[in-house]
Each structure stands twice: as structure tokens, then as C-alpha cells.
Design an enzyme around this catalytic site. Structure first.
Site, PDB file in Angstrom:
ATOM      1  N   ARG A   1     -13.194  12.425   3.917  1.00 26.75           N
ATOM      2  CA  ARG A   1     -11.901  13.108   4.073  1.00 26.75           C
ATOM      3  C   ARG A   1     -11.459  13.759   2.772  1.00 26.75           C
ATOM      4  O   ARG A   1     -10.910  14.858   2.763  1.00 26.75           O
ATOM      5  CB  ARG A   1     -10.827  12.112   4.545  1.00 26.75           C
TER       6      ARG A   1
ATOM      7  N   LYS B   1      -7.493  -1.534   6.104  1.00 30.21           N
ATOM      8  CA  LYS B   1      -7.662  -2.271   4.838  1.00 30.21           C
ATOM      9  C   LYS B   1      -6.721  -3.472   4.797  1.00 30.21           C
ATOM     10  O   LYS B   1      -7.066  -4.537   4.284  1.00 30.21           O
ATOM     11  CB  LYS B   1      -7.404  -1.341   3.646  1.00 30.21           C
TER      12      LYS B   1
ATOM     13  N   ASP C   1     -14.247   2.436   6.467  1.00 26.03           N
ATOM     14  CA  ASP C   1     -13.120   3.215   5.924  1.00 26.03           C
ATOM     15  C   ASP C   1     -13.548   3.873   4.619  1.00 26.03           C
ATOM     16  O   ASP C   1     -13.203   5.022   4.356  1.00 26.03           O
ATOM     17  CB  ASP C   1     -11.872   2.344   5.697  1.00 26.03           C
TER      18      ASP C   1
ATOM     19  N   HIS D   1       0.849  -1.192   0.000  1.00 24.72           N
ATOM     20  CA  HIS D   1       0.000   0.000   0.000  1.00 24.72           C
ATOM     21  C   HIS D   1       0.883   1.240   0.000  1.00 24.72           C
ATOM     22  O   HIS D   1       1.961   1.251   0.578  1.00 24.72           O
ATOM     23  CB  HIS D   1      -0.877   0.009   1.251  1.00 24.72           C
TER      24      HIS D   1
HETATM   25  N1  URA Z   1      -4.225   5.532   1.536  1.00 27.72           N
HETATM   26  C1  URA Z   1      -5.305   5.141   2.301  1.00 27.72           C
HETATM   27  O1  URA Z   1      -5.837   4.057   2.106  1.00 27.72           O
HETATM   28  N2  URA Z   1      -5.742   5.966   3.233  1.00 27.72           N
HETATM   29  C2  URA Z   1      -5.189   7.163   3.488  1.00 27.72           C
HETATM   30  O2  URA Z   1      -5.640   7.852   4.368  1.00 27.72           O
HETATM   31  C3  URA Z   1      -4.073   7.563   2.710  1.00 27.72           C
HETATM   32  C4  URA Z   1      -3.618   6.717   1.732  1.00 27.72           C
END
Ligand code: URA
Length: 458
Positions: A189, A208, A182, A103
Site C-alpha cells: 500500500r 495488529k 498485514d 495506535h
Molecule cells: N496504521 C496502520 O497500522 N495501518 C494503516 O493502514 C494506517 C495506519
């Protein structure tokens, strides 16, 4: 502590089980004052949003308060847990093999995930990945994949597992059964200027990763002007926080801290980044993008005990980029997720394109001294490539294609960048784009370092 969600008043909780009711407004007020939440309050915040009794606008207010006042490690861990608990977690025990996940915390022109998912799967590891859409000024892997005609970006738990078993790779957005909370917080956000908070990023990323349950996770923590953690100190803090929360869930997180002082690779924008991914998987990608992918990938291979050194892992992965196996795996992934694999040969015809491509010439002879990634990102977003409201559609065809990177020599009048934008945006976008570049008459000696830290230092 058990939350008592009173049927008649679902927007209130009995925090201590003594009939003392706290409602969502009290929770918002508490964070606004800079006080710490209990686990029950965090759980309530997330669960009541999912149940519908707390509204988007209330969570938006909480996000702003959390962004300004911060969350401690406990609050962040509880938020992570509440996100995970809002959906299912995958049980990978029947999959077999070693499962990895990767990620990025988000950057400009950052298509490493598009390259690494097939590349690592081609190496024999299983790759299980939940990704997000564009967030703030950064592009999102899921939006980029949607540039591929037919590509399905939300996989239900069963299809995800089945695909992981059959082809060795699966990638999905947050869904109704995988970290849905999320997904809700993330979308809010994006449009409330509450992205660059270390605890909010950590909870979002780690939840995640926990939900899809890989054996190890490699995080690419970006630092620099084009990242949410601008300073190296902030990047270290985020890396440490993600590792610590991961540990609490019994997961090993490895971290790379990489530079976002200029866009990664040459392409910024959804279609353009898919095209660049294809070239990279054919072994013809930009040097910096390839180097970063090889480093992150080698860390995964080393963590999986597949190689004895980072160098060995990089060499193995490089071979897969050059012998067609990584590209063949991308084809399998596209087919498995309903996309049209012809995109690999006919990308210009099949990926969304704008109705105008304009060239920006260098005003001088010399060297490129700087390319501001924030201006590049703004150009793409303002051309239609980003959202202002969470329901906004985005234009996947717009973007910026660099011809030069920091340090490259240029002739006066030579093209430094191409702008992919529709007629109604191109004039303003072009004016803005010019301001992203500065030039030097003399060779540039202070080049941004691509990789700042690899943890652990194998
Ligand atoms: N990637 C994500 O999944 N969440 C974030 O807040 C920033 C990058």
C-alpha cells in the site's frame, strides 16, 4: 466454507466445493467491477499471497480496486481476520496486570506512540504494541525507533511476551509470527497509492491490535489535511468501523479524533522526532504533543479503571513526564530492545544526521497563518525520508524542524523552520518548504482545534 487449495493448481480455489474453480484473476476482476467478496475469497487472497502462489503485483491490483470500489463491513472484518490468522496471537493471561495498546492512523510529525509507550508503562499499565513503518506521506513508529542505534524492531512472540512481563512494555513491527500478512499488504500500500481507504486502514490497524491481545486499545484517528481521513465525517466513519470490528473480536476500542491541520509538535523526520520524544519525556515537549499524549493516556487509564476522571489521569501522567519516571521507562525499553541508552543524553551525536542544516527566514513581519502538513511531509520524503519502492532504504537523518506554529508572531528575517537535508536535496527541498508557509499581517483567530472527539465521553 473450507478453501480447497489444489496442490497442482495452488492459484485456484474451489469456492463452493463443487469443483468450480476460481483463480486470483477472477477475484481481482470481481472487485474491479465493484462486487462484494465472500469470506472464502478474502481468505484465499491473503493466504495465497503468503503461500507465494499469488504475487505482489496481483495484490497491488486488488488493493487499487478495493481502494476505488470500497469494502463493506463484512469484507473488512474478514480481511482483518485473515491478517490476524496469518500469524499467532499473543496470550497475555500469564502476564498479569492490565494490558493496553495504542495506535495512530498516521500523521505528520506524529510521535505520540514513542511518548505514550513508556509513559503508560511508567504509570503501571502494561503496554503491548505492534506498529508499522512509514505509510504514504506519514512517518512510521518502527522507522523512527530504528534511528536509535541498535534498537531491535522485530520481536519474536516469546521475546515480546517476556519483555512485557519483565519491564511492562514491548513494541515490535509485524513479524513472521505476528500479522505477517498485514506487513505484506502494508508495504505494498505504501508504494501503490492505496493507503487512504477507510476499510484498508481499519483492517490493518485492528488486526495488529487483535494479534497482541491487549485488554483495551486506544486509537488516535487523525483528521485534516495531513491525515488519511481528511474530513471529520471520514474520521468518524473510520473510528466507528474500528470499534465495530474490534467488538466482533471481543475487544474494546476507545477512540480520540485529533487534528492534523498542521504538523504535530515541531519535529518531522525520524531522528528529529526521537529527539523531540526525549524532550517530551523530560517534560519539555511541545504543548500540542504533550496535550494529545495526556488525553490518549488518560483515556487508557480511565478505561483500565485506574482513575475516576480524565483530569485525574492527565495530572498523573503529567507528573510522570516531570519527575523523570517516563524517561526512565524509555531507557528500560531501549535497553530491553538492544538499543544504546546513551542516546538519551547524546542524541545529536548518536542519531543519524544530514550533512546540512539550513534556516528558512520569514519573508515578512506578522503572524503564521498556515503550515501545510502535506508540503512538509513531501519535503521530508523527497529529501530521502520516505520510500518510493518497498525495498528503498530511507535516510533517517533528514527532516524539518519548525520554529513556529500557526498563530505565532514572526519578525521579518526570523527563522521559521530548519531543513535537515543532505547537499544533493537541500535546494529543491528549500524551495518546496517555503510554499508550506503563509503569513498574515494581523493576529490569527481561527486556530485549528487539537482534539475533536473523545469516545466514550468519560
Ligand atoms: N496504521 C496502520 O497500522 N495501518 C494503516 O493502514 C494506517 C495506519
Amino acid at each position: 466454507v473450507k478453501i480447497v487449495l489444489r496442490k497442482a493448481k495452488p492459484h485456484r480455489i474451489d469456492i463452493h466445493g463443487k469443483g468450480f474453480l476460481v483463480n486470483i484473476v477472477d477475484i481481482l476482476d470481481k472487485k474491479r467491477r465493484g462486487q462484494s467478496h465472500t469470506e472464502t475469497e478474502i481468505k484465499f487472497l491473503v493466504e495465497s499471497l503468503m503461500a507465494g502462489s499469488t504475487k505482489d503485483y496481483q495484490v497491488s491490483a486488488w488493493l487499487m480496486a478495493a481502494c476505488l470500489q470500497g469494502l463493506n463491513l463484512d469484507e473488512t472484518t474478514w480481511l482483518t481476520k485473515a491478517f490476524v490468522d496469518s500469524g499467532n496471537t499473543l496470550n497475555l493471561s500469564q502476564i498479569g496486570g492490565f494490558v493496553v495498546d495504542k495506535h495512530s492512523t498516521g500523521g505528520v510529525g506524529d510521535n505520540t506512540s514513542l511518548v505514550l509507550v513508556p509513559l503508560l508503562a511508567a504509570s503501571g499499565l502494561k503496554v503491548s504494541k505492534l506498529s508499522g513503518r512509514g505509510l504514504g506521506f506519514t512517518g512510521g513508529t518502527i522507522d523512527k525507533l530504528e534511528a536509535i542505534p541498535g534498537f531491535k524492531t522485530t520481536l519474536k512472540k516469546e521475546s515480546f511476551l517476556k519483555q512485557l512481563q519483565t519491564i511492562g512494555a514491548a513494541i515490535s513491527a509485524q513479524t513472521s509470527d505476528l500479522t505477517p500478512a498485514d506487513g505484506r499488504f502494508y508495504a505494498l500500500r505504501d508504494v501503490t497509492a492505496t493507503v487512504d481507504s477507510i476499510p484498508l486502514i481499519a483492517a490493518s490497524v485492528v488486526s495488529k491490535k487483535i494479534a497482541v491481545g491487549a485488554h483495551i486499545v486506544v486509537l488516535d484517528i487523525k483528521t485534516g489535511r495531513g491525515a488519511f481521513t481528511k474530513s471529520i465525517e471520514e474520521a468518524h466513519l473510520l473510528a466507528r468501523m474500528c470499534r465495530e470490528i474490534g467488538e466482533k473480536f471481543g475487544k474494546t476500542f476507545y477512540t480520540v479524533i485529533s487534528s492534523m491541520e498542521q504538523p504535530l509538535g515541531y519535529a518531522v523526520g525520524h531522528s528529529l522526532e526521537v529527539e523531540e520524544t526525549i524532550r517530551t519525556l523530560e517534560g519539555r515537549g511541545p504543548k500540542d504533543l504533550e496535550e494529545l499524549c495526556l488525553t490518549i493516556g488518560a483515556l487508557a487509564l480511565k478505561g483500565a479503571d485506574r482513575t475516576s476522571s480524565m483530569e485525574e489521569g492527565k495530572a498523573e501522567l503529567k507528573e510522570l513526564l516531570h519527575n523523570g519516571k517516563a524517561l526512565a521507562m524509555f531507557r528500560k525499553l531501549i535497553v530491553a530492545q538492544g538499543g544504546d541508552p546513551e542516546v538519551l543524553e547524546s542524541y545529536k551525536e548518536m542519531l543519524p544526521q544530514p550533512n546540512r542544516i539550513s534556516m528558512l527566514p520569514s519573508p515578512t513581519k506578522g503572524y503564521v497563518l498556515d503550515i501545510d502538513p502535506m508540503i512538509i511531509s513531501k519535503v521530508v520524503k523527497e529529501s530521502g525520508g520516505g520510500r518510493v519502492c518497498k525495498e528503498d532504504p530511507i535516510n533517517l537523518g533528514v527532516g524539518v524542524l519548525l520554529h513556529k506554529k500557526i498563530g505565532d508572531p514572526v519578525e521579518k528575517g526570523e527563522t521559521v523552520v530548519e531543513l535537515y537535508a543532505d547537499d544533493d536535496h537541500y535546494r529543491d527541498a528549500m524551495d518546496m518548504l517555503q510554499t508550506a508557509f503563509t503569513y498574515s499581517e494581523t493576529p490569527v483567530t481561527a486556530m485549528p482545534k487539537l482534539i475533536h472527539e473523545i469516545y466514550p465521553d468519560f
